[in-house]
Write an enzyme that holds these catalytic residues in place. Sequence first.
Site, PDB file in Angstrom:
ATOM      1  N   CYS A  53       6.815   7.011   2.423  1.00  0.00           N
ATOM      2  CA  CYS A  53       6.957   8.067   2.279  1.00  0.00           C
ATOM      3  C   CYS A  53       8.977   8.590   2.523  1.00  0.00           C
ATOM      4  CB  CYS A  53       6.126   8.581   3.796  1.00  0.00           C
ATOM      5  SG  CYS A  53       4.644   9.733   3.769  1.00  0.00           S
TER       6      CYS A  53
ATOM      7  N   CYS B  15       3.798  13.410   7.887  1.00  0.00           N
ATOM      8  CA  CYS B  15       2.382  12.781   7.930  1.00  0.00           C
ATOM      9  C   CYS B  15       1.949  11.944   9.360  1.00  0.00           C
ATOM     10  CB  CYS B  15       1.551  12.473   6.350  1.00  0.00           C
ATOM     11  SG  CYS B  15       2.534  10.426   6.789  1.00  0.00           S
TER      12      CYS B  15
ATOM     13  N   CYS C 107       3.414   8.738   9.444  1.00  0.00           N
ATOM     14  CA  CYS C 107       5.387   8.507   9.747  1.00  0.00           C
ATOM     15  C   CYS C 107       5.288   9.728  11.498  1.00  0.00           C
ATOM     16  CB  CYS C 107       5.779  10.051   8.807  1.00  0.00           C
ATOM     17  SG  CYS C 107       5.840   9.276   7.088  1.00  0.00           S
TER      18      CYS C 107
ATOM     19  N   GLU D 140      10.108   9.665   5.633  1.00  0.00           N
ATOM     20  CA  GLU D 140      10.593   8.893   6.551  1.00  0.00           C
ATOM     21  C   GLU D 140      10.609   7.303   6.986  1.00  0.00           C
ATOM     22  OE1 GLU D 140       7.928  10.732   5.335  1.00  0.00           O
ATOM     23  OE2 GLU D 140       7.141  12.561   6.874  1.00  0.00           O
TER      24      GLU D 140
ATOM     25  N   ASN E  23      10.982  10.072  -0.107  1.00  0.00           N
ATOM     26  CA  ASN E  23       9.389   8.713  -1.099  1.00  0.00           C
ATOM     27  C   ASN E  23      10.376   8.154  -2.038  1.00  0.00           C
ATOM     28  OD1 ASN E  23      10.068  11.305  -2.026  1.00  0.00           O
ATOM     29  ND2 ASN E  23       7.662  11.510  -1.956  1.00  0.00           N
ATOM     30  N   VAL E  24       9.390   6.726  -2.178  1.00  0.00           N
ATOM     31  CA  VAL E  24       9.521   6.004  -2.980  1.00  0.00           C
ATOM     32  C   VAL E  24       7.933   5.862  -3.418  1.00  0.00           C
ATOM     33  CG1 VAL E  24      10.803   3.931  -4.150  1.00  0.00           C
ATOM     34  CG2 VAL E  24      11.788   5.302  -2.535  1.00  0.00           C
ATOM     35  N   GLU E  25       7.728   6.378  -4.662  1.00  0.00           N
ATOM     36  CA  GLU E  25       6.150   5.506  -4.962  1.00  0.00           C
ATOM     37  C   GLU E  25       6.336   4.533  -5.934  1.00  0.00           C
ATOM     38  OE1 GLU E  25       4.648   9.431  -6.515  1.00  0.00           O
ATOM     39  OE2 GLU E  25       4.663  10.143  -4.354  1.00  0.00           O
TER      40      GLU E  25
HETATM   41  N1  THU Z   1       5.324  12.003   1.397  1.00  0.00           N
HETATM   42  C1  THU Z   1       6.361  11.824   2.739  1.00  0.00           C
HETATM   43  O1  THU Z   1       7.137  11.084   1.635  1.00  0.00           O
HETATM   44  N2  THU Z   1       6.428  12.452   3.585  1.00  0.00           N
HETATM   45  C2  THU Z   1       4.846  13.379   4.495  1.00  0.00           C
HETATM   46  O2  THU Z   1       5.357  12.958   5.968  1.00  0.00           O
HETATM   47  C3  THU Z   1       4.277  13.516   3.598  1.00  0.00           C
HETATM   48  C4  THU Z   1       3.692  12.278   2.486  1.00  0.00           C
HETATM   49  C5  THU Z   1       5.604  11.672   0.574  1.00  0.00           C
HETATM   50  C6  THU Z   1       4.082  10.587   0.175  1.00  0.00           C
HETATM   51  C7  THU Z   1       3.726  11.106  -1.641  1.00  0.00           C
HETATM   52  O3  THU Z   1       5.136  10.196  -1.911  1.00  0.00           O
HETATM   53  C8  THU Z   1       3.775  11.914  -2.089  1.00  0.00           C
HETATM   54  O4  THU Z   1       4.610  13.066  -0.611  1.00  0.00           O
HETATM   55  C9  THU Z   1       2.676  12.379  -1.940  1.00  0.00           C
HETATM   56  O5  THU Z   1       1.933  12.497  -0.693  1.00  0.00           O
END
Ligand code: THU
Length: 135
Positions: free
Chosen positions: A57, A90, A93, A59, A46-48
């Site tokens: 996410c 999620c 994804c 994915e 994940n890259v915020e």
């Molecule tokens: N996140 C994912 O990378 N994949 C998922 O399927 C669920 C959530 C990440 C998004 C965010 O950066 C962090 O988890 C918290 O929600």
Amino acid sequence: MAAETDWAQLLELARDAMTYAYAPYSNYPVGAAALVDDGRFVVGCNVENASYGLGLCAECGLISSLIAGGGGRLIAFACVDRRGTHLMPCGRCRQLLFEHGGPALLVATEDGPISLAELLPRAFGPEDLHAADAS
Ligand code: THU
């Protein structure tokens, strides 16, 4: 068609990808890994973003890597949190995975692999668009 999935290897790749996550806002690093039908592996983390809603996410990165690497069909998928424990993708994804793996894609859970059909029943997908074209 790829040989049988090495789930331990897939989990290791997801755990490794998780260590590269950029998650300073949620402090919830995620790593994902998948086996493609030509035998290669793709990974993502994940890259915020400071603009919170733009966060990607794990994915999303995985799917980008799949396409940028020549495409293919996803056969098996694993996703982990910072403890290295299985994480269920999620909703958004699940839909991304469905596009490139379909209902038969196997998703790792702590109780063993389950199909994406179980995680996203009666999914909307490319077939629905084609069906509408034909009518
Ligand atoms: N996140 C994912 O990378 N994949 C998922 O399927 C669920 C959530 C990440 C998004 C965010 O950066 C962090 O988890 C918290 O929600």
